[in-house]
Design a protein around this motif. Structure first.
Motif, PDB file in Angstrom:
ATOM      1  N   VAL A   1       0.865  -1.176   0.000  1.00  0.00           N
ATOM      2  CA  VAL A   1       0.000   0.000   0.000  1.00  0.00           C
ATOM      3  C   VAL A   1       0.900   1.224   0.000  1.00  0.00           C
ATOM      4  O   VAL A   1       1.769   1.365   0.855  1.00  0.00           O
ATOM      5  CB  VAL A   1      -0.925   0.023   1.240  1.00  0.00           C
ATOM      6  CG1 VAL A   1      -1.801   1.265   1.226  1.00  0.00           C
ATOM      7  CG2 VAL A   1      -1.778  -1.228   1.305  1.00  0.00           C
ATOM      8  N   VAL A   2       0.682   2.112  -0.971  1.00  0.00           N
ATOM      9  CA  VAL A   2       1.492   3.308  -1.114  1.00  0.00           C
ATOM     10  C   VAL A   2       0.578   4.529  -1.034  1.00  0.00           C
ATOM     11  O   VAL A   2      -0.457   4.576  -1.694  1.00  0.00           O
ATOM     12  CB  VAL A   2       2.243   3.314  -2.464  1.00  0.00           C
ATOM     13  CG1 VAL A   2       3.078   4.568  -2.613  1.00  0.00           C
ATOM     14  CG2 VAL A   2       3.093   2.069  -2.607  1.00  0.00           C
ATOM     15  N   GLY A   3       0.985   5.490  -0.217  1.00  0.00           N
ATOM     16  CA  GLY A   3       0.231   6.737  -0.083  1.00  0.00           C
ATOM     17  C   GLY A   3       0.962   7.680   0.838  1.00  0.00           C
ATOM     18  O   GLY A   3       1.853   7.270   1.588  1.00  0.00           O
ATOM     19  N   GLN A   4       0.571   8.940   0.799  1.00  0.00           N
ATOM     20  CA  GLN A   4       1.232   9.938   1.631  1.00  0.00           C
ATOM     21  C   GLN A   4       0.559  10.115   2.985  1.00  0.00           C
ATOM     22  O   GLN A   4       1.192  10.554   3.932  1.00  0.00           O
ATOM     23  CB  GLN A   4       1.288  11.278   0.906  1.00  0.00           C
ATOM     24  CG  GLN A   4       2.185  11.248  -0.307  1.00  0.00           C
ATOM     25  CD  GLN A   4       2.292  12.611  -0.971  1.00  0.00           C
ATOM     26  OE1 GLN A   4       1.460  13.467  -0.783  1.00  0.00           O
ATOM     27  NE2 GLN A   4       3.345  12.789  -1.745  1.00  0.00           N
ATOM     28  N   ASP A   5      -0.717   9.789   3.097  1.00  0.00           N
ATOM     29  CA  ASP A   5      -1.469  10.009   4.332  1.00  0.00           C
ATOM     30  C   ASP A   5      -1.449   8.738   5.179  1.00  0.00           C
ATOM     31  O   ASP A   5      -2.131   7.760   4.874  1.00  0.00           O
ATOM     32  CB  ASP A   5      -2.901  10.408   3.998  1.00  0.00           C
ATOM     33  CG  ASP A   5      -3.675  10.904   5.198  1.00  0.00           C
ATOM     34  OD1 ASP A   5      -3.338  10.524   6.339  1.00  0.00           O
ATOM     35  OD2 ASP A   5      -4.620  11.677   4.997  1.00  0.00           O
TER      36      ASP A   5
ATOM     37  N   LEU B   1      -7.174   1.833   6.314  1.00  0.00           N
ATOM     38  CA  LEU B   1      -7.315   0.695   5.394  1.00  0.00           C
ATOM     39  C   LEU B   1      -6.848  -0.593   6.063  1.00  0.00           C
ATOM     40  O   LEU B   1      -7.511  -1.618   5.965  1.00  0.00           O
ATOM     41  CB  LEU B   1      -6.516   0.944   4.115  1.00  0.00           C
ATOM     42  CG  LEU B   1      -6.477  -0.226   3.135  1.00  0.00           C
ATOM     43  CD1 LEU B   1      -7.873  -0.535   2.607  1.00  0.00           C
ATOM     44  CD2 LEU B   1      -5.516   0.061   2.005  1.00  0.00           C
ATOM     45  N   LYS B   2      -5.715  -0.528   6.754  1.00  0.00           N
ATOM     46  CA  LYS B   2      -5.215  -1.721   7.446  1.00  0.00           C
ATOM     47  C   LYS B   2      -6.214  -2.214   8.484  1.00  0.00           C
ATOM     48  O   LYS B   2      -6.435  -3.420   8.625  1.00  0.00           O
ATOM     49  CB  LYS B   2      -3.875  -1.414   8.107  1.00  0.00           C
ATOM     50  CG  LYS B   2      -2.728  -1.304   7.124  1.00  0.00           C
ATOM     51  CD  LYS B   2      -1.455  -0.824   7.758  1.00  0.00           C
ATOM     52  CE  LYS B   2      -0.971  -1.709   8.866  1.00  0.00           C
ATOM     53  NZ  LYS B   2       0.323  -1.279   9.423  1.00  0.00           N
ATOM     54  N   LYS B   3      -6.838  -1.280   9.179  1.00  0.00           N
ATOM     55  CA  LYS B   3      -7.831  -1.660  10.181  1.00  0.00           C
ATOM     56  C   LYS B   3      -9.058  -2.286   9.517  1.00  0.00           C
ATOM     57  O   LYS B   3      -9.573  -3.298   9.979  1.00  0.00           O
ATOM     58  CB  LYS B   3      -8.241  -0.433  11.001  1.00  0.00           C
ATOM     59  CG  LYS B   3      -9.179  -0.738  12.128  1.00  0.00           C
ATOM     60  CD  LYS B   3      -9.476   0.494  12.955  1.00  0.00           C
ATOM     61  CE  LYS B   3     -10.430   0.168  14.080  1.00  0.00           C
ATOM     62  NZ  LYS B   3     -10.756   1.363  14.876  1.00  0.00           N
ATOM     63  N   ALA B   4      -9.504  -1.692   8.425  1.00  0.00           N
ATOM     64  CA  ALA B   4     -10.676  -2.214   7.710  1.00  0.00           C
ATOM     65  C   ALA B   4     -10.409  -3.613   7.158  1.00  0.00           C
ATOM     66  O   ALA B   4     -11.297  -4.458   7.125  1.00  0.00           O
ATOM     67  CB  ALA B   4     -11.070  -1.272   6.581  1.00  0.00           C
ATOM     68  N   LEU B   5      -9.169  -3.861   6.742  1.00  0.00           N
ATOM     69  CA  LEU B   5      -8.809  -5.166   6.196  1.00  0.00           C
ATOM     70  C   LEU B   5      -8.264  -6.116   7.259  1.00  0.00           C
ATOM     71  O   LEU B   5      -7.870  -7.232   6.955  1.00  0.00           O
ATOM     72  CB  LEU B   5      -7.763  -4.996   5.084  1.00  0.00           C
ATOM     73  CG  LEU B   5      -8.210  -4.215   3.862  1.00  0.00           C
ATOM     74  CD1 LEU B   5      -7.060  -4.045   2.887  1.00  0.00           C
ATOM     75  CD2 LEU B   5      -9.392  -4.884   3.190  1.00  0.00           C
ATOM     76  N   ARG B   6      -8.213  -5.615   8.491  1.00  0.00           N
ATOM     77  CA  ARG B   6      -7.690  -6.392   9.624  1.00  0.00           C
ATOM     78  C   ARG B   6      -6.254  -6.851   9.367  1.00  0.00           C
ATOM     79  O   ARG B   6      -5.908  -8.008   9.537  1.00  0.00           O
ATOM     80  CB  ARG B   6      -8.600  -7.564   9.929  1.00  0.00           C
ATOM     81  CG  ARG B   6      -9.965  -7.133  10.383  1.00  0.00           C
ATOM     82  CD  ARG B   6     -10.811  -8.314  10.793  1.00  0.00           C
ATOM     83  NE  ARG B   6     -12.113  -7.866  11.242  1.00  0.00           N
ATOM     84  CZ  ARG B   6     -13.224  -7.969  10.535  1.00  0.00           C
ATOM     85  NH1 ARG B   6     -13.186  -8.504   9.338  1.00  0.00           N
ATOM     86  NH2 ARG B   6     -14.365  -7.549  11.019  1.00  0.00           N
TER      87      ARG B   6
END
Length: 70
Positions: A37-41, A48-53
């Motif tokens: 996963v790549v992003g600045q925020d 996202l990590k929490k949503a995907l566990r």
């Protein structure tokens, strides 16, 4: 990934992008059982990590250029 707001790119079936109203975006690359996963925020990445566990067994690379030796 589609139910989390990501769109599959037409060029690569393993790349997904989620765009936000403020112009920010996350890019997600899938390969077999790996995910990048790549992003600045960092808050959006954490969400996202929490949503995907994806809490256990994940690690963060703070500067991707050091990972790829650029």
């Amino acid at each position: 990934m589609l139910k989390h707001g990501f769109h599959k790119t037409q060029a690569y079936h393993y790349v997904f992008v989620k765009r936000y109203n403020e112009g920010d975006f996350l890019t997600l690359l899938l390969y077999v059982d790996d995910m990048l996963v790549v992003g600045q925020d960092t808050k959006k990445i954490a969400s996202l990590k929490k949503a995907l566990r994806l809490v256990n067994g994940t690690y963060a690379i703070p500067n991707i250029s050091t990972f790829f030796k650029c």
